[in-house]
Design a protein around this motif. Structure first.
Motif, PDB file in Angstrom:
ATOM      1  N   UNK A   1     -60.107 -21.970  38.723  1.00  0.00           N
ATOM      2  CA  UNK A   1     -61.208 -23.315  39.866  1.00  0.00           C
ATOM      3  C   UNK A   1     -61.847 -24.163  38.701  1.00  0.00           C
ATOM      4  N   UNK A   2     -62.219 -23.860  37.540  1.00  0.00           N
ATOM      5  CA  UNK A   2     -62.687 -24.926  36.598  1.00  0.00           C
ATOM      6  C   UNK A   2     -61.951 -25.713  35.840  1.00  0.00           C
ATOM      7  N   UNK A   3     -60.425 -25.261  35.481  1.00  0.00           N
ATOM      8  CA  UNK A   3     -59.288 -26.101  35.403  1.00  0.00           C
ATOM      9  C   UNK A   3     -59.008 -27.405  37.022  1.00  0.00           C
ATOM     10  N   UNK A   4     -58.544 -26.771  37.674  1.00  0.00           N
ATOM     11  CA  UNK A   4     -58.828 -27.553  39.079  1.00  0.00           C
ATOM     12  C   UNK A   4     -60.013 -28.536  39.472  1.00  0.00           C
ATOM     13  N   UNK A   5     -60.744 -28.181  39.238  1.00  0.00           N
ATOM     14  CA  UNK A   5     -62.158 -29.370  38.916  1.00  0.00           C
ATOM     15  C   UNK A   5     -62.333 -30.024  37.919  1.00  0.00           C
ATOM     16  N   UNK A   6     -62.142 -29.442  36.429  1.00  0.00           N
ATOM     17  CA  UNK A   6     -61.854 -30.579  35.379  1.00  0.00           C
ATOM     18  C   UNK A   6     -60.415 -31.751  35.717  1.00  0.00           C
ATOM     19  N   UNK A   7     -59.283 -31.275  35.980  1.00  0.00           N
ATOM     20  CA  UNK A   7     -58.337 -32.158  36.897  1.00  0.00           C
ATOM     21  C   UNK A   7     -58.779 -32.979  38.211  1.00  0.00           C
ATOM     22  N   UNK A   8     -59.112 -33.016  38.718  1.00  0.00           N
ATOM     23  CA  UNK A   8     -59.527 -33.890  39.632  1.00  0.00           C
ATOM     24  C   UNK A   8     -61.276 -34.682  39.245  1.00  0.00           C
ATOM     25  N   UNK A   9     -61.865 -34.254  38.204  1.00  0.00           N
ATOM     26  CA  UNK A   9     -62.986 -35.318  37.390  1.00  0.00           C
ATOM     27  C   UNK A   9     -62.155 -35.982  36.522  1.00  0.00           C
ATOM     28  N   UNK A  10     -60.821 -35.288  36.521  1.00  0.00           N
ATOM     29  CA  UNK A  10     -60.505 -36.914  35.169  1.00  0.00           C
ATOM     30  C   UNK A  10     -59.051 -37.822  35.887  1.00  0.00           C
ATOM     31  N   UNK A  11     -59.148 -37.655  36.568  1.00  0.00           N
ATOM     32  CA  UNK A  11     -58.287 -37.964  37.752  1.00  0.00           C
ATOM     33  C   UNK A  11     -58.472 -39.112  39.070  1.00  0.00           C
ATOM     34  N   UNK A  12     -59.279 -39.659  39.065  1.00  0.00           N
ATOM     35  CA  UNK A  12     -59.272 -40.604  40.344  1.00  0.00           C
ATOM     36  C   UNK A  12     -58.420 -40.569  41.143  1.00  0.00           C
ATOM     37  N   UNK A  13     -57.790 -40.896  42.656  1.00  0.00           N
ATOM     38  CA  UNK A  13     -57.281 -41.007  43.708  1.00  0.00           C
ATOM     39  C   UNK A  13     -57.108 -39.734  43.932  1.00  0.00           C
ATOM     40  N   UNK A  14     -56.747 -38.298  42.791  1.00  0.00           N
ATOM     41  CA  UNK A  14     -56.036 -36.789  42.965  1.00  0.00           C
ATOM     42  C   UNK A  14     -56.820 -35.975  44.004  1.00  0.00           C
ATOM     43  N   UNK A  15     -55.307 -35.370  44.858  1.00  0.00           N
ATOM     44  CA  UNK A  15     -56.096 -33.910  45.955  1.00  0.00           C
ATOM     45  C   UNK A  15     -55.610 -32.987  45.157  1.00  0.00           C
ATOM     46  N   UNK A  16     -55.637 -31.515  45.746  1.00  0.00           N
ATOM     47  CA  UNK A  16     -55.866 -30.474  45.209  1.00  0.00           C
ATOM     48  C   UNK A  16     -54.228 -30.521  46.498  1.00  0.00           C
ATOM     49  N   UNK A  17     -53.645 -29.754  46.215  1.00  0.00           N
ATOM     50  CA  UNK A  17     -52.232 -29.274  46.923  1.00  0.00           C
ATOM     51  C   UNK A  17     -51.734 -27.363  47.132  1.00  0.00           C
ATOM     52  N   UNK A  18     -51.698 -27.432  48.317  1.00  0.00           N
ATOM     53  CA  UNK A  18     -52.080 -25.401  48.406  1.00  0.00           C
ATOM     54  C   UNK A  18     -50.162 -25.449  49.040  1.00  0.00           C
ATOM     55  N   UNK A  19     -50.716 -25.449  51.329  1.00  0.00           N
ATOM     56  CA  UNK A  19     -49.532 -25.056  51.216  1.00  0.00           C
ATOM     57  C   UNK A  19     -48.183 -26.735  51.456  1.00  0.00           C
ATOM     58  N   UNK A  20     -48.827 -27.628  51.828  1.00  0.00           N
ATOM     59  CA  UNK A  20     -48.914 -28.704  51.212  1.00  0.00           C
ATOM     60  C   UNK A  20     -48.638 -28.937  52.638  1.00  0.00           C
ATOM     61  N   UNK A  21     -48.456 -28.634  53.858  1.00  0.00           N
ATOM     62  CA  UNK A  21     -47.774 -28.380  55.054  1.00  0.00           C
ATOM     63  C   UNK A  21     -48.325 -29.701  56.438  1.00  0.00           C
TER      64      UNK A  21
END
Lengths: 215, 318
Positions: free
Chosen positions: B12-32
């Motif tokens: 989760x920490x890595x995901x949080x860092x990634x989202x902070x580093x990339x404006x316009x980013x989104x998480x994807x899980x199932x993607x449906x």
């Protein structure tokens, strides 16, 4: 993609060749329109490496990140048994088995499946040695045009496995007991696969036979 | 689909860092839902953070006697879990009434909460939509509104929340656990998780930008008869016109939540005191202040009648 050279010519390839030679001018002009849009992009198209197993064979690909699992199977690996119907998760024609579970290949990205195992209709059987579900669809005439059939067959195999694992459905009367396969269970559980020819009753017969006739 | 860069987060920490580093980013899980919207270019993230590797896919008992459901638990696995089937039947039923077998195998718990409306004016990019383009207006208002909201609506938006699962979560007083981009965690009661449209229908939840849902917790089971009744245009694989989730105790008391009527799962706790008095009394409180259109006013009657059927079913099964 490394195996594309060694592919034997399929019916689809012949159709493509035929269409291209018959309508070369059209094909070229539509291609010419498509090209400027992609080259005008300022940044290169992002690509990502991914490897997963398809029908028991390891596959390594470098893909435009936008490539759905469905497009990777069909366009990159030339496994065109899996069909593109609506491309929005509504029709079920693209159903494949991901680590043994049925999913819609159009609503997932190929790069999301590093290390996974994918089974398509090509991995179930061959014309000479069909999977029992394929044989039952033939025997019961579970199709007319055949376009939804690979998805129906993969979905049916995944669905019977779900019943075996005790996954309940919307029509399961008692959530606390293991579900049994009845006609209504089968219809509910297969509702994610649309057949516009309306072969449903024969599809039910085919799946019922494979399931051991409980329905 | 617009092109995007892609990375796989492992923590989760890595995901949080990634989202902070990339404006316009989104998480994807199932993607449906997200991929469907990206194909329509309704969503156009420039960077996708794949959270499927975060190991948030287990269902554990909590110290309070409830369950903690990992954000990545697939809908089919949640519906099948023995404890959920036994103690939270309404949740299992709600999940099984949604989507199709293939979709439930991919769709996740958090993704289900975060899925976006199926309002046809939201999906049709030729139409004005304040969700897609804040300030653009709402073509649904004055349009074909049969599927759309009847309560909690605003002059900016009359969309509904499409989830069945969320209605059951609201009924069960679930809590949503999250981690923010700076690593702080918090718990959001499900009642506060989804927002009404107001003047900002594009802001659909209480989540801050980049905030990641990590789990949904359920309090200790309440007992009672659990029922989820969904009314739709075909018997399977369709979104609800309306749905009624209820837990009814032997003495006739209980709770009720409704789907398909608002921008969020709809529940009015004060109306539940009337449960022993029947559906008409409950519905009067539950849907007080409703503002339907001529196309969807039928939903008010449909809620009352469906609740009536649910209460009758509870009497025969308890």
């Amino acid at each position: 993609m490394e195996t594309s050279d060694s592919l034997t010519i399929s019916r689809r390839d012949l159709l493509i060749v035929g269409a291209a030679s018959g309508a070369a001018a059209t094909a070229i002009s539509s291609h010419a329109q498509a090209v400027p849009a992609s080259v005008s992009a300022t940044a290169p198209v992002p690509v990502t490496k991914v490897s997963f197993e398809v029908n028991g064979q390891a596959r390594m690909m470098q893909l435009d990140t936008r490539t759905t699992l469905l497009d990777a199977l069909r366009e990159t690996l030339h496994l065109t048994g899996t069909k593109k119907g609506c491309d929005h998760g509504q029709c079920g024609a693209c159903t494949v088995l991901l680590d043994g579970r049925r999913i819609k290949a159009c609503l997932t990205l190929a790069v999301m499946h590093e290390g996974a195992s994918v089974t398509t209709v090509e991995g179930l059987g061959t014309p000479q040695r069909m999977h029992p579900m394929q044989a039952a669809f033939v025997k019961h005439d579970g199709y007319q045009c055949g376009y939804c059939t690979p998805g129906q067959i993969c979905s049916a195999i995944g669905m019977l496995e779900e019943i075996r694992r005790g996954v309940p459905s919307h029509v399961t009367a008692d959530l606390t007991v293991r579900p049994l396969l009845s006609a209504s269970e089968l219809q509910e559980r297969m509702s994610g696969n649309i057949c516009r020819c309306g072969a449903y009753s024969n599809i039910v017969d085919a799946i019922t036979e494979v399931s051991g006739g409980q329905a | 689909m617009k092109s995007f860069t892609y990375e796989r987060a492992q923590t989760p920490g890595q995901a949080a860092a990634a989202v902070a580093a990339h404006p316009g980013s989104r998480f994807i899980a199932g993607g449906t839902n997200l991929l469907d919207l990206m194909k329509h270019q309704i969503e156009a993230p420039t960077h996708l953070i794949d959270v499927n590797g975060l190991k948030l896919d287990s269902i554990e008992p909590t110290a309070e006697g409830g369950l903690r459901i990992g954000a990545l638990v697939r809908n089919s696995d949640l519906a099948t879990d023995e404890r959920v089937r036994r103690d939270y039947g309404v949740l299992s039923r709600a999940l099984l009434s949604g989507a199709s077998g293939q979709l439930r195998n991919r769709a996740t718990t958090a993704g289900n909460l975060l899925q976006r409306t199926r309002c046809v004016y939201f999906y049709d990019t030729d139409q004005a939509c304040n969700k897609r383009q804040p300030g653009a207006g709402c073509s649904a208002i004055g349009g074909a509104t049969r599927q759309l909201a009847v309560i909690g609506v605003s002059s900016a938006c009359i969309a509904t929340h499409p989830s069945d699962m969320a209605v059951a979560m609201r009924l069960l007083d679930a809590n949503v656990e999250t981690v923010r981009t700076d690593g702080r965690v918090r718990v959001i009661p499900i009642a506060d998780f989804h927002r009404l449209p107001g003047t900002t229908p594009h802001i659909e939840t209480a989540l801050e930008p980049g905030e990641l849902v990590t789990a949904v917790t359920l309090p200790r089971p309440t007992g009672g008869t659990h029922i989820y009744r969904k009314v739709r245009d075909r018997a399977s694989y369709a979104f609800a016109l309306i749905s009624v989730a209820a837990i009814v105790q032997k003495d006739g008391s209980g709770r009720v939540a409704v789907g398909g009527v608002a921008h969020k799962p709809w529940r009015v706790e004060a109306a539940e005191a009337a449960m022993p008095n029947g559906a008409k009394a409950v519905t009067a409180g539950l849907l007080a202040g409703a503002a339907p259109t001529e196309h969807n006013a039928f939903k008010l009657t449909l809620v009352e009648r469906t609740l009536s059927a649910v209460l009758a079913q509870a009497r025969t099964t308890s």
